[in-house]
Motif scaffolding. Structure first.
Motif, mmCIF file in Angstrom:
data_model
loop_
_atom_site.group_PDB
_atom_site.id
_atom_site.type_symbol
_atom_site.label_atom_id
_atom_site.label_comp_id
_atom_site.label_asym_id
_atom_site.label_seq_id
_atom_site.Cartn_x
_atom_site.Cartn_y
_atom_site.Cartn_z
ATOM 1 N N ASN A 43 61.326 -6.054 11.669
ATOM 2 C CA ASN A 43 60.531 -4.968 11.020
ATOM 3 C C ASN A 43 59.510 -5.637 10.340
ATOM 4 O O ASN A 43 59.390 -5.957 9.306
ATOM 5 C CB ASN A 43 61.563 -4.439 10.047
ATOM 6 N N PRO A 44 58.288 -5.590 11.074
ATOM 7 C CA PRO A 44 57.077 -6.199 10.678
ATOM 8 C C PRO A 44 56.473 -5.412 9.419
ATOM 9 O O PRO A 44 55.772 -6.130 8.850
ATOM 10 C CB PRO A 44 56.171 -6.164 11.992
ATOM 11 N N ALA A 45 56.714 -4.208 9.414
ATOM 12 C CA ALA A 45 56.101 -3.360 8.408
ATOM 13 C C ALA A 45 56.626 -3.820 6.970
ATOM 14 O O ALA A 45 55.621 -3.779 5.926
ATOM 15 C CB ALA A 45 56.285 -1.935 8.565
ATOM 16 N N ALA A 46 57.772 -4.154 6.921
ATOM 17 C CA ALA A 46 58.505 -4.559 5.622
ATOM 18 C C ALA A 46 58.207 -6.179 5.358
ATOM 19 O O ALA A 46 58.530 -6.521 4.271
ATOM 20 C CB ALA A 46 60.002 -4.451 5.630
ATOM 21 N N ALA A 47 57.667 -6.848 6.313
ATOM 22 C CA ALA A 47 57.479 -8.398 6.102
ATOM 23 C C ALA A 47 56.563 -8.553 4.861
ATOM 24 O O ALA A 47 56.640 -9.560 3.915
ATOM 25 C CB ALA A 47 56.623 -8.775 7.268
ATOM 26 N N ASP A 48 55.433 -7.862 4.686
ATOM 27 C CA ASP A 48 54.586 -8.100 3.548
ATOM 28 C C ASP A 48 55.253 -7.929 2.074
ATOM 29 O O ASP A 48 54.702 -8.548 1.186
ATOM 30 C CB ASP A 48 53.325 -7.378 3.834
ATOM 31 N N GLY A 62 65.560 -24.299 5.281
ATOM 32 C CA GLY A 62 65.401 -23.493 6.739
ATOM 33 C C GLY A 62 66.121 -22.464 6.853
ATOM 34 O O GLY A 62 65.644 -21.766 7.650
ATOM 35 N N LEU A 63 67.204 -22.104 6.277
ATOM 36 C CA LEU A 63 67.873 -20.951 6.410
ATOM 37 C C LEU A 63 66.998 -19.726 5.742
ATOM 38 O O LEU A 63 66.690 -18.720 6.324
ATOM 39 C CB LEU A 63 69.028 -20.781 5.509
ATOM 40 N N ILE A 64 66.349 -20.054 4.697
ATOM 41 C CA ILE A 64 65.492 -19.032 4.100
ATOM 42 C C ILE A 64 64.247 -18.363 4.862
ATOM 43 O O ILE A 64 64.003 -17.377 5.213
ATOM 44 C CB ILE A 64 64.834 -19.572 2.613
ATOM 45 N N PHE A 65 63.485 -19.703 5.632
ATOM 46 C CA PHE A 65 62.368 -19.350 6.388
ATOM 47 C C PHE A 65 62.972 -18.525 7.528
ATOM 48 O O PHE A 65 62.204 -17.663 8.280
ATOM 49 C CB PHE A 65 61.620 -20.463 6.729
ATOM 50 N N PHE A 104 63.949 -15.031 7.114
ATOM 51 C CA PHE A 104 62.717 -14.296 6.923
ATOM 52 C C PHE A 104 62.102 -14.095 8.224
ATOM 53 O O PHE A 104 61.727 -12.790 8.321
ATOM 54 C CB PHE A 104 61.724 -14.971 5.826
ATOM 55 N N LEU A 105 62.002 -15.003 8.744
ATOM 56 C CA LEU A 105 61.154 -14.705 10.351
ATOM 57 C C LEU A 105 62.080 -13.812 11.207
ATOM 58 O O LEU A 105 61.511 -12.928 11.816
ATOM 59 C CB LEU A 105 61.138 -16.173 10.971
ATOM 60 N N LEU A 106 63.227 -13.911 11.258
ATOM 61 C CA LEU A 106 64.062 -13.016 11.786
ATOM 62 C C LEU A 106 63.919 -11.720 11.259
ATOM 63 O O LEU A 106 63.867 -10.674 12.117
ATOM 64 C CB LEU A 106 65.585 -13.326 11.627
ATOM 65 N N GLY A 107 63.820 -11.194 9.929
ATOM 66 C CA GLY A 107 63.783 -10.136 9.358
ATOM 67 C C GLY A 107 62.416 -9.592 9.899
ATOM 68 O O GLY A 107 61.935 -8.452 9.938
ATOM 69 N N ALA A 108 61.202 -10.461 9.617
ATOM 70 C CA ALA A 108 59.970 -10.030 9.973
ATOM 71 C C ALA A 108 59.668 -9.545 11.258
ATOM 72 O O ALA A 108 58.970 -8.583 11.683
ATOM 73 C CB ALA A 108 58.848 -11.181 9.540
#
Length: 75
Positions: free
Chosen positions: A39-44, A26-29, A32-36
């Motif tokens: 900064n959507p450009a770095a999500a991929d 749960g923390l990992i996802f 990740f969602l918070l960071g994505a």
């Protein structure tokens, strides 16, 4: 404390690893969602790290489950 009680207590403690793995996933996802979203450009570029973290966390949960089963059913 007799051997059966110690075995059951150890299996219960090992099974707690499953709950910790669920919290970790749960923390990992969630992070990740918070960071994505920030900064959507770095999500991929971070998706392989997400999948690796998920796999390692789930593997630790499966190992904890395996230890609990071994403690319960192996004589």
């Amino acid at each position: 404390m007799d051997a059966v009680a110690a075995k059951l207590l150890g299996a219960g403690f090992a099974a707690m690893g499953l709950g910790m793995a669920a919290i970790g996933v749960g923390l990992i996802f969630g992070l990740f969602l918070l960071g994505a979203l920030r900064n959507p450009a770095a999500a991929d570029s971070q998706r392989p790290n997400l999948l690796f973290g998920f796999a390692v966390t789930e593997a630790l949960g499966i190992f904890a489950f395996l230890i609990a089963l071994i403690l319960l059913f192996v004589v």
